[in-house]
Design a protein around this motif. Sequence first.
Motif, PDB file in Angstrom:
ATOM      1  N   PHE A  86       0.641  -1.198  -0.116  1.00 25.55           N
ATOM      2  CA  PHE A  86       0.167  -0.043   0.104  1.00 25.55           C
ATOM      3  C   PHE A  86       0.804   1.219   0.101  1.00 25.55           C
ATOM      4  CE2 PHE A  86      -4.315  -0.808  -0.002  1.00 25.55           C
ATOM      5  CZ  PHE A  86      -4.581  -1.984   0.248  1.00 25.55           C
ATOM      6  N   ILE A  87       2.133   0.876   0.176  1.00 25.28           N
ATOM      7  CA  ILE A  87       2.958   2.253   0.313  1.00 25.28           C
ATOM      8  C   ILE A  87       3.035   2.962  -1.101  1.00 25.28           C
ATOM      9  CG2 ILE A  87       5.390   3.116   0.388  1.00 25.28           C
ATOM     10  CD1 ILE A  87       5.946   0.983   2.547  1.00 25.28           C
ATOM     11  N   VAL A  88       2.808   2.200  -2.159  1.00 29.39           N
ATOM     12  CA  VAL A  88       3.028   3.118  -3.423  1.00 29.39           C
ATOM     13  C   VAL A  88       1.676   3.082  -4.135  1.00 29.39           C
ATOM     14  CG1 VAL A  88       5.364   2.171  -4.179  1.00 29.39           C
ATOM     15  CG2 VAL A  88       3.406   0.679  -4.394  1.00 29.39           C
ATOM     16  N   ILE A  89       0.652   2.668  -3.279  1.00 33.10           N
ATOM     17  CA  ILE A  89      -0.509   2.770  -4.191  1.00 33.10           C
ATOM     18  C   ILE A  89      -1.241   4.351  -4.084  1.00 33.10           C
ATOM     19  CG2 ILE A  89      -3.016   2.356  -4.253  1.00 33.10           C
ATOM     20  CD1 ILE A  89      -2.014  -0.609  -3.475  1.00 33.10           C
ATOM     21  N   PRO A  90      -1.292   5.121  -5.287  1.00 30.78           N
ATOM     22  CA  PRO A  90      -1.774   6.321  -5.127  1.00 30.78           C
ATOM     23  C   PRO A  90      -3.221   6.404  -5.177  1.00 30.78           C
ATOM     24  CG  PRO A  90      -1.147   5.949  -7.543  1.00 30.78           C
ATOM     25  CD  PRO A  90      -1.271   4.762  -6.440  1.00 30.78           C
ATOM     26  N   VAL A  91      -3.795   7.389  -4.140  1.00 29.73           N
ATOM     27  CA  VAL A  91      -5.260   7.573  -4.198  1.00 29.73           C
ATOM     28  C   VAL A  91      -5.601   8.858  -4.509  1.00 29.73           C
ATOM     29  CG1 VAL A  91      -7.422   7.093  -2.564  1.00 29.73           C
ATOM     30  CG2 VAL A  91      -5.246   5.819  -2.318  1.00 29.73           C
ATOM     31  N   GLY A  92      -4.886   9.831  -4.669  1.00 26.81           N
ATOM     32  CA  GLY A  92      -5.389  11.110  -5.177  1.00 26.81           C
ATOM     33  C   GLY A  92      -3.937  11.913  -5.646  1.00 26.81           C
ATOM     34  N   PRO A  93      -4.142  13.035  -6.010  1.00 26.84           N
ATOM     35  CA  PRO A  93      -2.845  13.807  -6.543  1.00 26.84           C
ATOM     36  C   PRO A  93      -1.741  14.003  -5.627  1.00 26.84           C
ATOM     37  CG  PRO A  93      -4.695  14.938  -7.297  1.00 26.84           C
ATOM     38  CD  PRO A  93      -5.088  13.880  -6.479  1.00 26.84           C
ATOM     39  N   ASP A  94      -2.077  14.098  -4.312  1.00 27.38           N
ATOM     40  CA  ASP A  94      -1.174  14.147  -3.384  1.00 27.38           C
ATOM     41  C   ASP A  94      -1.266  12.950  -2.260  1.00 27.38           C
ATOM     42  OD1 ASP A  94      -0.379  16.692  -4.563  1.00 27.38           O
ATOM     43  OD2 ASP A  94      -2.022  17.701  -3.396  1.00 27.38           O
TER      44      ASP A  94
ATOM     45  N   LEU B 150     -12.717   8.012  -3.706  1.00 23.93           N
ATOM     46  CA  LEU B 150     -13.993   7.235  -3.841  1.00 23.93           C
ATOM     47  C   LEU B 150     -13.906   6.758  -5.439  1.00 23.93           C
ATOM     48  CD1 LEU B 150     -16.254  10.319  -2.758  1.00 23.93           C
ATOM     49  CD2 LEU B 150     -15.777   8.151  -1.567  1.00 23.93           C
ATOM     50  N   VAL B 151     -13.256   7.453  -6.114  1.00 23.26           N
ATOM     51  CA  VAL B 151     -13.108   6.850  -7.530  1.00 23.26           C
ATOM     52  C   VAL B 151     -12.369   5.600  -7.483  1.00 23.26           C
ATOM     53  CG1 VAL B 151     -12.012   7.219  -9.796  1.00 23.26           C
ATOM     54  CG2 VAL B 151     -13.395   9.115  -8.885  1.00 23.26           C
ATOM     55  N   MET B 152     -11.407   5.540  -6.686  1.00 18.81           N
ATOM     56  CA  MET B 152     -10.502   4.365  -6.565  1.00 18.81           C
ATOM     57  C   MET B 152     -11.129   3.404  -6.030  1.00 18.81           C
ATOM     58  SD  MET B 152      -7.359   3.949  -7.468  1.00 18.81           S
ATOM     59  CE  MET B 152      -6.458   2.915  -6.328  1.00 18.81           C
ATOM     60  N   LEU B 153     -12.087   3.641  -5.048  1.00 18.40           N
ATOM     61  CA  LEU B 153     -12.827   2.333  -4.210  1.00 18.40           C
ATOM     62  C   LEU B 153     -13.908   1.979  -5.238  1.00 18.40           C
ATOM     63  CD1 LEU B 153     -13.396   1.170  -1.440  1.00 18.40           C
ATOM     64  CD2 LEU B 153     -15.313   2.769  -1.199  1.00 18.40           C
ATOM     65  N   ALA B 154     -14.538   2.840  -6.022  1.00 15.54           N
ATOM     66  CA  ALA B 154     -15.451   2.344  -7.116  1.00 15.54           C
ATOM     67  C   ALA B 154     -14.663   1.285  -8.101  1.00 15.54           C
ATOM     68  CB  ALA B 154     -16.089   3.335  -7.850  1.00 15.54           C
ATOM     69  N   LYS B 155     -13.367   1.624  -8.523  1.00 19.20           N
ATOM     70  CA  LYS B 155     -12.891   0.823  -9.287  1.00 19.20           C
ATOM     71  C   LYS B 155     -12.247  -0.398  -8.896  1.00 19.20           C
ATOM     72  CE  LYS B 155     -11.579   4.740 -12.498  1.00 19.20           C
ATOM     73  NZ  LYS B 155     -10.515   5.639 -12.861  1.00 19.20           N
TER      74      LYS B 155
ATOM     75  N   ALA C 140      -9.390  19.237  -6.278  1.00 17.58           N
ATOM     76  CA  ALA C 140     -10.568  18.564  -6.035  1.00 17.58           C
ATOM     77  C   ALA C 140     -10.618  17.099  -6.089  1.00 17.58           C
ATOM     78  CB  ALA C 140     -11.913  18.870  -7.168  1.00 17.58           C
ATOM     79  N   LEU C 141      -9.464  16.624  -7.063  1.00 10.01           N
ATOM     80  CA  LEU C 141      -9.312  15.071  -7.203  1.00 10.01           C
ATOM     81  C   LEU C 141      -8.909  14.628  -5.876  1.00 10.01           C
ATOM     82  CD1 LEU C 141      -8.067  14.563 -10.673  1.00 10.01           C
ATOM     83  CD2 LEU C 141     -10.035  13.637  -9.720  1.00 10.01           C
ATOM     84  N   ASN C 142      -8.463  15.586  -4.732  1.00  8.97           N
ATOM     85  CA  ASN C 142      -7.743  14.853  -3.642  1.00  8.97           C
ATOM     86  C   ASN C 142      -9.086  14.344  -2.823  1.00  8.97           C
ATOM     87  OD1 ASN C 142      -5.115  14.875  -3.630  1.00  8.97           O
ATOM     88  ND2 ASN C 142      -4.883  17.220  -3.266  1.00  8.97           N
ATOM     89  N   TRP C 143     -10.266  15.032  -3.227  1.00  7.07           N
ATOM     90  CA  TRP C 143     -11.542  14.734  -2.333  1.00  7.07           C
ATOM     91  C   TRP C 143     -11.808  13.477  -3.096  1.00  7.07           C
ATOM     92  CZ3 TRP C 143     -11.559  16.125   2.290  1.00  7.07           C
ATOM     93  CH2 TRP C 143     -11.005  17.356   2.746  1.00  7.07           C
TER      94      TRP C 143
END
Lengths: 345, 390, 229, 163
Positions: free
Chosen positions: A101-109, A291-296, A284-287
Amino acid sequence: MIDPTLAVELAYWQQTAIKTLAVMLVIPAGALILGYVFLMKMMAFMQSRLGPMEAGPGGMLQLVADGAKFIQKEDIFPARADRWVFALAPLVVLISTFLIFIVIPVGPDLVVESLDTGIFFALAVSSLSVIGVLMAGWASANKYSLIGGLRAAGQLIAYELPLVLAVVGVVIQAGTLNMQGIVAAQAEGEIFGLGAIGNPFILTQLIGFFVFLVAVQAELTQPPFDMPVAESEIVGGYQVEYTGFRFLFFFMGEFGTAFAFAAIAAVLFLGGWWVPGFDISDNALNWIGPLVMLAKIMLVAFVIFWVRFSFPRFREDQLQAFAWKFLIPLSLFNILATGILKVVF
Amino acid sequence: MTAVTDREQLAYIAAQAADSRVNVELDTGDMTLNIGPQHPATHGTLRIVAKLDGEQVVSCDPIAGYMHRGYEKLTEVRTYPQVTALVNRIDWLGSFANEVPFILAAEQLMEVEAPPRAQWIRTVLFELARIANISLFLGDMGAQLGAITPVFFAFRDRERVLNQIESATGGRFHPNFDRIGGIKDDLPQGWIDETRSVMTKMRTFCDEMEDLLLGNEIFAARTRGVGVIPGPVAQSYGLSGANLRSSGVDWDLRRDAPSPLVWSELDWKVWTHPDGDSFARFWVRLQEVRESTHMVDQMLDGLPAGPIMAKVPRIIKVPAGEAWVATENPLGEMGYYIVSKGDLVPYRVKIRSASFNNISIVPWVMKGVLVPDIVTILASLYFILGDIDR
Amino acid sequence: MSSSETDEAVEPVEADELRDGLVDAFRAELGDAVVGSHVEPGVDVWIRVTADAWRAAGEFARDRLDCTYFDFLSAIDWMPSPFGRDMDAQEDEASADGDEGAAVMEQGVAGGETRFQLLARVHAPAKGYGLFLKCDVEGDPPTADTWVPVFAGANWHERETAEMFGIDFAGHPNLIKLYLPGAFEGHPLRKDFPLLSRRVKPWPGIVDVEQMPGEDEDEAADAGEGAGS
Amino acid sequence: MAPKLPGLAKGLGVTFRTMFKPNVTVQYPHVKEEPAPRARGVIALHEENCTSCMLCARECPDWCIYIEGHKYLAPPRREGGKPRQKNALDRFDIDFALCMYCGICVEVCPFDALFWSPEYEYSTPHIADLLHDKAKLGEWMETVPEFEPYGTGSEQKVKQVPS
């Protein structure tokens, strides 16, 4: 670095503390969600049953109840077990899940550490679990777990190769190993001039996606590749002697890894946290990113578990033959094709 | 619940432990793996001692007896109605089918013939028991090979068949419905239409099984060519039922043996398969369940009216003599050899059960297979523990 | 169906030439080793041979009468059981034992002399008939040759018959117990082996409706006894 | 219908379709399924009919019916007639821990004193409580359903349950 959400200067150690805490929460939560939604409810509906309904509304707290049950169970060591190895085995399996999980990105930052060699690190760490499984198989001093451990070793190693080769196609097309870079590549790129929906690699890397999913199914030892834990033959394989919270570690490890690999597949093939209609560095993508990641992730996990509930399992030699004789040549062909197309276009 | 004191119980358990060491000569070369008696693949308490060389099976012999209830000794002290109640616990899945051969043998000795309506109802319940028994096999074969879903479909649809058996006979698993000279009671109102709808449901179940398993490449890879039993070997071991027909031997007691039941008046087909491997056994049983649903439909259309019980004295004393009747039970050929000396109680009843022979071939068929194939072959031979141990 | 000792008069109803043919074939093959036979027209045929011709009979049935299907092999103990059904009121026990001596040991179909008799059935799927083979076994323990080389399926059947009746099968590759635990003594299916579960518990069916004062004893007992068995 | 999909895809199709079909679970404590009227759940005793003739106790294969009775002089039917001698039932126990629900006792009873009731919820923490005495068996009488009418073509006459 400014933490976007709190907009306050945080010392480095504070950020790492928050990030580690976030990862420590994500894995059990991910395991619970996957476990409940797919293993409990979807499997039940596929078998025209209701699944657990008593614990909590619609049986949601069933896994929490199971967790509590496991924790209060007696921690039994088999008589002739190799105590230290027996105790450490589940931890090794769990550590490999946490490290992914260290490398998995969930948002721009929102990424723990955006390593330049992101995907390479993730796959390297994911093969740590083989060692944990072998330790469990050997230390339990039980014939069934020994067979289970050996089968797991053979299978996990055999399917590391297609896993890595499937990713190579994506890396060639993205041009970078860095996960954020891969997401960016999928955002900007366009196919045949159609730029609107970006270029999720699933469209161009369909073979890679298929090989990756099959290899993930084998890494997670799920049917049709669940020889190591074939309950009708060797009654649970390497997990057979584990009780109490150690078995909980294995269970959480299994579903945590499923969550992690679904996340990697989402990043590599479905465009990660990016959604068409947003600029790549939009705050805004930080928010909405998570959620998008969870859906995918749920989409990919649905396919993984759907296959798990529908197929019988391979026999040992068929499983190996399938990997070496079919998957690896297919992924090599995929790399070749991607390379040529990359050069041509 | 026999009143055996604790001391005897402990002595018995100690003997069991001694037995496991003495009977099996220990061979240090290979690894001896005990599959069972508590093991998911053995439908109950069968223990298989397999000597493995890595994953390859060197030798494998089943040890039965954990479920031995001593039926043949019990029948020597029970009257005929009591034996009927006892005997449908041998093959507890094919419930009604256990009683029929015993009652037919007793009727043959007493030279009594049940009225036609009773014969038709007996055959309907016989085929319903077959459908209930073999539909569980179809689901269970998937479970043994790792597919979790088929077994739930099997239990879901089998429930309707059991409800029909219960609403007619009173018992889901142990109907105890057959009497010398006829049957205990007649069919309730509305039973026939309900059974017809259950039959259509079972046919969709068979189609689902065909889609889920039969066509599945992984299932084919796991079962084709696994556990091949040629015809002559099957005959010399006395295999029966679908195990024999899947080895190419076209022999079905419902068609070949003269029997007062009404199979001869229906048109139906005996399914055989030349290969004799696990796939063939699954395939033959799937076709047999479909065939049975069609047979039940035909019987429900042609059910004659009339009495259900012939003139039989209240206290039954079977005249002296010996009789043998065998019928095509869901698991194979089940037969009773009754020796009677003319009093209330049969003198000796030899119970020939199908699974006993079906499993005696395991040491022959398991030479040199892989560990996962042990489970595949055992699942495809389809035995019920009570049938082996009696 | 009369249990005629030997097959001297075929039922006049209809001679079953198929099964008579089988008996004659056996007589032609084994000569006087065939000591008894019985044909139930249209139903079954029993052929009794001597113990030493037992394997030859099996091979002959398999090779020349193409009875390739081995059905089962077991034994019958013809000595009447001294325990009866354990269901009569305990005080009736004495009367049951009294006439035990008188209960003569007479064999069933196709006769026989000894206490133990082997019984086997083989079947010809192609021709659609089956036949019973019987043979008397003497000696202590009673011995017969094994059928394992003739029919591989006989292995388990002989192991079960050996442990249940105490009959020894000469030449059997692995004659160990099949069902019973190793340390189990005795042969359960022998008629003189008691069924323990019925001896330890008193029978609830004993009529103990106390008589009316001044009532005579036997009339009440008969009422109870008559209604029961 | 669907093109000849490879077997694997058909298998997935079946599980996917089943996901949307109604499921069959009956959530037991809240929703109870009605057993068939003929189901053999528990035995009910109609005490008036019982003459303690002991037939059921003798015919029971498991020896699980225990009966004790005594004789007494009943008043004569017609005055001046001889006092009749009747059997009184002191104890009629069925041990459901031993019973195998074969139904021989209900069938063999010449005076229709025993009936089947589809009641099945009488499990107890102690196995000794499964020994139902005369009163308990009498209580089960209310749960005995009426006998169902027979299907067409049957010549059986429908029996009556004494109220």
